[in-house]
Scaffold this active site. Structure first.
Site, short mmCIF file in Angstrom:
data_model
loop_
_atom_site.label_atom_id
_atom_site.label_comp_id
_atom_site.label_asym_id
_atom_site.label_seq_id
_atom_site.Cartn_x
_atom_site.Cartn_y
_atom_site.Cartn_z
N TYR A 179 -1.59 -36.77 -27.18
CA TYR A 179 -0.43 -37.07 -26.35
C TYR A 179 -0.07 -38.56 -26.43
O TYR A 179 -0.96 -39.41 -26.33
CB TYR A 179 -0.73 -36.66 -24.90
N LYS A 227 2.49 -30.06 -15.67
CA LYS A 227 2.94 -29.08 -16.64
C LYS A 227 2.69 -27.66 -16.11
O LYS A 227 3.21 -27.32 -15.08
CB LYS A 227 2.26 -29.35 -17.99
N ASP A 267 -8.51 -32.37 -23.08
CA ASP A 267 -7.24 -32.31 -22.38
C ASP A 267 -6.73 -30.87 -22.53
O ASP A 267 -6.31 -30.46 -23.60
CB ASP A 267 -6.26 -33.32 -23.00
N ARG A 290 -6.90 -41.57 0.83
CA ARG A 290 -7.21 -41.92 -0.57
C ARG A 290 -8.56 -41.33 -0.98
O ARG A 290 -8.73 -40.85 -2.09
CB ARG A 290 -7.22 -43.45 -0.77
C1 PLP Z 1 2.11 -34.82 -19.93
C2 PLP Z 1 0.78 -34.91 -20.53
C3 PLP Z 1 -0.13 -35.90 -20.13
C4 PLP Z 1 0.23 -36.96 -19.11
O1 PLP Z 1 0.49 -36.42 -17.86
P1 PLP Z 1 1.51 -37.06 -16.80
O2 PLP Z 1 1.44 -36.11 -15.66
O3 PLP Z 1 2.85 -37.15 -17.45
O4 PLP Z 1 1.00 -38.42 -16.44
C5 PLP Z 1 -1.38 -35.90 -20.73
N1 PLP Z 1 -1.72 -34.98 -21.68
C6 PLP Z 1 -0.85 -34.04 -22.09
C7 PLP Z 1 -1.28 -33.06 -23.13
C8 PLP Z 1 0.41 -33.97 -21.54
O5 PLP Z 1 1.27 -33.03 -21.97
#
Ligand code: PLP
Length: 378
Positions: free
Chosen positions: A98, A195, A170, A46
């Site tokens: 998001y 992603k 982000d 962890r």
């Molecule tokens: C998918 C996404 C998240 C969240 O990520 P997870 O891996 O699904 O928890 C946050 N910000 C953006 C822009 C996203 O596309």
């Protein structure tokens, strides 16, 4: 090292036992001490793991930050970052962020007494009006989701620096291949590695990259204390994926540009949202802070001519699915799917229409992708 070389080599640990070319997976939950107070750099997974460390070094290098922490999901990355705040602190963010981040902010973190303003981030003077003595953080998402609005990272960082606010970007949609928020003045660049960074729709993960050692240490503390670090096997998958990030992003973008142009002229499409179109209101701003436009786009379908259901049912190569950034093309209706976690009022405020369709353009052949859209629209 240039970006493509970093993607392949940074952090990739050389195995000294057998000279394996790639980083081994260390699933061990715990590590043996040589004596009290003396180990080989790891004690418990962890808190630290060699496979995860390799990925963290790679992503930190790509984002040009001092260090990265890789987390179990993008949402756990956001959770760890928001835990830099305390009761009474105030955050300014966009009204079209998001959906999951919006839900986290408006529920759990609001319940803890942290205040959020969800505003139109397009005008910097508008943002200024919301800054109070309790404001601690500005949370940027650019391009926004699903309408692909671009926020001026440099201009916001300039105001934030005057007031010592933490700027979080982000960077999931652009990835460091196209956009490096830390070089534009941000303090933290955050990812859902689920992603594009991983890129193969086979793992969930997150990453937090810090500009300073002080922030990196605070983030490390939060990730370890919350227990949200990425598992070794998942780290290994993401490290495998990130090596081809530059190649994938180029192809994703080439396809997206062609598809956006096709949609933009289609009689059943009311509006196409893609920052790479010269008609996009933020086309120039996007070029000034990013080296590309990414591969996310959306469009409003003329439902008086064709319903969403009929359109989706005819598609062959696009899966009707949430998520994005994988090699395969995905399509969805944000109002009913990815953004359903936002209240109806919030969706309206963000300008999301029921007929909006979001596409994560994959790396398939662009002719096939356009032909498929064309036959489904007709
Ligand atoms: C998918 C996404 C998240 C969240 O990520 P997870 O891996 O699904 O928890 C946050 N910000 C953006 C822009 C996203 O596309």
């Amino acid at each position: 090292m240039k970006f493509n070389t970093k993607a392949v080599h940074e952090g990739v640990r050389k195995d000294e036992s057998y000279n394996s070319v790639i980083t081994p997976i260390y699933p061990s939950s715990t590590f043996r001490f040589d004596r009290i107070g003396e180990n080989r750099g790891y004690d418990y997974t962890r808190s630290g793991n060699p496979t995860r460390k390799a990925l963290e070094e790679n992503i930190a290098a790509l984002e040009e930050g001092v260090a990265a922490s890789c987390t179990s999901t993008g949402m756990s990355a956001s959770t760890a970052v928001l835990h830099l705040l305390k009761t009474g602190d105030h955050v300014i963010t966009g009204n079209d962020i998001y959906g999951g981040t919006y839900r986290l902010m408006t529920s759990l973190f609001s319940d803890m007494g942290i205040k959020f303003d969800f505003i139109d981030m397009a005008s910097v003077s508008n943002i200024k009006q919301y800054i109070t003595s309790t404001t601690k953080m500005i949370w940027i998402e650019t391009p926004s989701n699903p309408l692909l609005r671009i926020v001026d990272i440099r201009a916001i960082c300039r105001i934030a620096q005057e007031q010592s606010l933490i700027v979080v970007v982000d960077n999931t949609f652009m990835t460091p291949y196209f956009q490096k928020p830390l070089l534009l003045g941000a303090d933290i660049s955050l990812h859902s590695t689920t992603k594009y960074i991983n890129g193969h729709s086979d793992v969930v993960g997150g990453a937090i990259v810090s500009k300073t050692l002080d922030l990196a240490q605070k983030i490390y503390f939060n990730v370890n204390a919350l227990g949200v670090s990425e598992a070794p096997f998942d780290s290994w998958l993401v490290l495998r994926g990130v090596k081809t990030l530059p190649l994938r992003m180029e192809k994703h973008q080439q396809n997206a540009l062609k598809i956006a142009e096709f949609l933009n002229h289609h009689p059943k499409v009311i509006h196409t949202y893609y920052p790479g179109l010269k008609t996009h209101p933020n086309y120039e701003l996007c070029q000034s802070q990013s080296s590309g436009f990414g591969a996310m786009l959306s469009f409003d379908l003329d439902e008086s001519q064709l319903t969403l259901d009929d359109f989706f049912a005819k598609l062959k190569y696009y899966s009707l699915a949430e998520s994005l950034g994988g090699v395969e093309s995905l399509i969805e209706a944000p109002w009913y799917m990815s953004h359903a976690s936002m209240s109806e009022e919030a969706r309206n405020l963000a300008g999301i229409k029921k007929c909006n369709v979001r596409v994560s353009v994959g790396i398939e052949d662009s002719e096939d992708l356009i032909e498929d859209l064309s036959q489904a629209l007709d």
